[in-house]
Design a protein around this motif. Structure first.
Motif, PDB file in Angstrom:
ATOM      1  N   ALA A 157       0.839  -1.208   0.000  1.00 37.95           N
ATOM      2  CA  ALA A 157       0.000   0.000   0.000  1.00 37.95           C
ATOM      3  C   ALA A 157       0.869   1.251   0.000  1.00 37.95           C
ATOM      4  N   ARG A 158       1.955   1.214   0.752  1.00 43.00           N
ATOM      5  CA  ARG A 158       2.858   2.379   0.803  1.00 43.00           C
ATOM      6  C   ARG A 158       3.442   2.673  -0.580  1.00 43.00           C
ATOM      7  N   ALA A 159       3.861   1.636  -1.295  1.00 44.62           N
ATOM      8  CA  ALA A 159       4.401   1.839  -2.642  1.00 44.62           C
ATOM      9  C   ALA A 159       3.334   2.379  -3.585  1.00 44.62           C
ATOM     10  N   LEU A 160       2.105   1.900  -3.455  1.00 43.73           N
ATOM     11  CA  LEU A 160       1.016   2.347  -4.322  1.00 43.73           C
ATOM     12  C   LEU A 160       0.624   3.799  -4.066  1.00 43.73           C
ATOM     13  N   MET A 161       0.913   4.310  -2.871  1.00 41.77           N
ATOM     14  CA  MET A 161       0.573   5.695  -2.533  1.00 41.77           C
ATOM     15  C   MET A 161       1.224   6.698  -3.480  1.00 41.77           C
ATOM     16  N   MET A 162       2.373   6.344  -4.024  1.00 44.43           N
ATOM     17  CA  MET A 162       3.088   7.255  -4.919  1.00 44.43           C
ATOM     18  C   MET A 162       2.597   7.154  -6.369  1.00 44.43           C
ATOM     19  N   GLU A 163       1.542   6.355  -6.578  1.00 41.63           N
ATOM     20  CA  GLU A 163       0.933   6.186  -7.903  1.00 41.63           C
ATOM     21  C   GLU A 163       1.955   5.811  -8.969  1.00 41.63           C
ATOM     22  N   PRO A 164       2.749   4.772  -8.706  1.00 46.47           N
ATOM     23  CA  PRO A 164       3.785   4.389  -9.672  1.00 46.47           C
ATOM     24  C   PRO A 164       3.186   3.760 -10.917  1.00 46.47           C
ATOM     25  N   GLU A 165       3.855   3.974 -12.025  1.00 47.37           N
ATOM     26  CA  GLU A 165       3.437   3.305 -13.254  1.00 47.37           C
ATOM     27  C   GLU A 165       3.907   1.850 -13.260  1.00 47.37           C
ATOM     28  N   VAL A 166       4.988   1.587 -12.545  1.00 49.70           N
ATOM     29  CA  VAL A 166       5.548   0.234 -12.472  1.00 49.70           C
ATOM     30  C   VAL A 166       5.777  -0.134 -11.009  1.00 49.70           C
ATOM     31  N   MET A 167       5.353  -1.344 -10.626  1.00 52.18           N
ATOM     32  CA  MET A 167       5.647  -1.861  -9.290  1.00 52.18           C
ATOM     33  C   MET A 167       6.757  -2.898  -9.408  1.00 52.18           C
ATOM     34  N   LEU A 168       7.777  -2.762  -8.550  1.00 49.12           N
ATOM     35  CA  LEU A 168       8.911  -3.684  -8.529  1.00 49.12           C
ATOM     36  C   LEU A 168       8.871  -4.470  -7.217  1.00 49.12           C
ATOM     37  N   PHE A 169       8.838  -5.797  -7.325  1.00 50.48           N
ATOM     38  CA  PHE A 169       8.765  -6.657  -6.138  1.00 50.48           C
ATOM     39  C   PHE A 169      10.015  -7.531  -6.060  1.00 50.48           C
ATOM     40  N   ASP A 170      10.755  -7.424  -4.948  1.00 50.63           N
ATOM     41  CA  ASP A 170      11.949  -8.233  -4.759  1.00 50.63           C
ATOM     42  C   ASP A 170      11.645  -9.375  -3.790  1.00 50.63           C
ATOM     43  N   GLU A 171      11.306 -10.544  -4.346  1.00 45.34           N
ATOM     44  CA  GLU A 171      10.960 -11.724  -3.548  1.00 45.34           C
ATOM     45  C   GLU A 171      10.075 -11.339  -2.364  1.00 45.34           C
ATOM     46  N   PRO A 172       8.885 -10.827  -2.633  1.00 42.79           N
ATOM     47  CA  PRO A 172       8.042 -10.254  -1.574  1.00 42.79           C
ATOM     48  C   PRO A 172       7.564 -11.249  -0.531  1.00 42.79           C
ATOM     49  N   THR A 173       7.696 -12.563  -0.790  1.00 45.56           N
ATOM     50  CA  THR A 173       7.223 -13.550   0.190  1.00 45.56           C
ATOM     51  C   THR A 173       8.363 -14.344   0.830  1.00 45.56           C
ATOM     52  N   SER A 174       9.611 -14.038   0.479  1.00 50.68           N
ATOM     53  CA  SER A 174      10.720 -14.890   0.939  1.00 50.68           C
ATOM     54  C   SER A 174      10.961 -14.808   2.435  1.00 50.68           C
ATOM     55  N   ALA A 175      10.564 -13.691   3.084  1.00 45.65           N
ATOM     56  CA  ALA A 175      10.790 -13.548   4.527  1.00 45.65           C
ATOM     57  C   ALA A 175       9.576 -13.984   5.346  1.00 45.65           C
ATOM     58  N   LEU A 176       8.582 -14.567   4.689  1.00 43.73           N
ATOM     59  CA  LEU A 176       7.333 -14.898   5.364  1.00 43.73           C
ATOM     60  C   LEU A 176       7.234 -16.379   5.696  1.00 43.73           C
ATOM     61  N   ASP A 177       6.524 -16.673   6.798  1.00 43.71           N
ATOM     62  CA  ASP A 177       6.183 -18.062   7.087  1.00 43.71           C
ATOM     63  C   ASP A 177       5.238 -18.561   5.992  1.00 43.71           C
ATOM     64  N   PRO A 178       5.312 -19.875   5.680  1.00 46.64           N
ATOM     65  CA  PRO A 178       4.514 -20.409   4.563  1.00 46.64           C
ATOM     66  C   PRO A 178       3.025 -20.066   4.627  1.00 46.64           C
ATOM     67  N   GLN A 179       2.463 -20.048   5.847  1.00 39.47           N
ATOM     68  CA  GLN A 179       1.020 -19.787   5.954  1.00 39.47           C
ATOM     69  C   GLN A 179       0.657 -18.339   5.650  1.00 39.47           C
TER      70      GLN A 179
END
Length: 247
Positions: free
Chosen positions: A153-175
């Motif tokens: 949501a914070r990244a979307l606040m700047m109304e970017p034309e492109v969203m860049l995600f760097d392994e957005p789930t790698s630090a998360l527990d599987p669930q």
């Protein structure tokens, strides 16, 4: 939307990206896949100049930066960055600010926007990512998945034309992985242009329009995601996917 040509990057004498060429059309989702150390994250960081390439060009929107000449100026860096929003592995939220304070901070400082207007917009985005009820909480009261949704949501606040995600789930527990992937998938359905570094192959097959398989700092295979990730032509791609399937 994005055109990368002959991009090179070195750390000291070690080449980590070599002659990278690819493009992303408006509304496309492109996944970068490959083994650890293949250059995926470095490439993503080059797109918004968190890392400065040593050669080649990057065009995003109507702004082109040529790295074969002098290093980019602060103005050029700022101009290129305005097109993109970055979501990191580790969330990077301000621990001393509430959820809503975290997501309005950048446009408040950078765009000098009206605080009430930003709060109204922030509430709308928090509802979009399923986090509105947590608006007054601090990051340490949230799960990893919740923090990552706030980061989106914070990244979307700047109304970017492109969203860049760097392994957005790698630090998360599987669930917690699914709740973040659902948000990214909803953005894809809305036509948000995205470049995503991920090891979630089923997600990539489902969401991506194109996939780039990287190894040793080069793009080994580039094409429609369903072909690259399900019926790859290159032996190195086949071996990598086989290893994931064996796991």
């Amino acid at each position: 939307m994005i055109t990368v040509s002959k991009l090179n990057k070195k750390f000291d004498q070690t080449t980590v990206l070599e002659s990278i060429d690819f493009s992303v059309n408006k509304g496309e989702v492109v996944c970068l896949v490959g083994p650890s150390g293949s250059g995926k994250t470095t490439l993503l960081r080059c797109l918004n100049l968190l890392e400065i390439p040593n050669g080649g060009t990057i065009t995003i929107g109507d702004k082109t930066v040529n790295f074969d000449q002098a290093p980019p100026s602060k103005k050029e860096i700022a101009q290129l960055r305005r097109y993109s929003g970055m979501v990191f592995q580790g969330f990077h939220l301000f621990p001393h600010k509430t959820v809503i304070e975290n997501i309005i901070e950048a446009p408040l400082v950078v765009k000098k926007a009206n605080r009430k207007t930003l709060i109204d917009k922030g509430k709308s985005l928090l509802e979009k990512v399923g986090m509105l009820e947590h608006i007054a909480k601090y990051p340490d009261a949230l799960s990893g998945g919740q923090q990552q949704r706030v980061a989106i949501a914070r990244a979307l606040m700047m109304e970017p034309e492109v969203m860049l995600f760097d392994e957005p789930t790698s630090a998360l527990d599987p669930q917690l992985v699914k709740e973040v992937l659902r948000v990214i998938e909803s953005l894809a359905k809305e036509g948000q242009t995205m470049v995503i570094v991920t090891h979630e192959m089923n997600f990539a097959r489902r969401v991506a329009d194109k996939a780039l398989f990287m190894d040793d700092g080069i793009i080994v295979e580039d094409g429609p995601a369903k072909e690259v990730l399900s019926q790859p032509e290159k032996e190195r791609t086949k071996q990598f996917l086989q290893l994931l399937d064996d796991d």
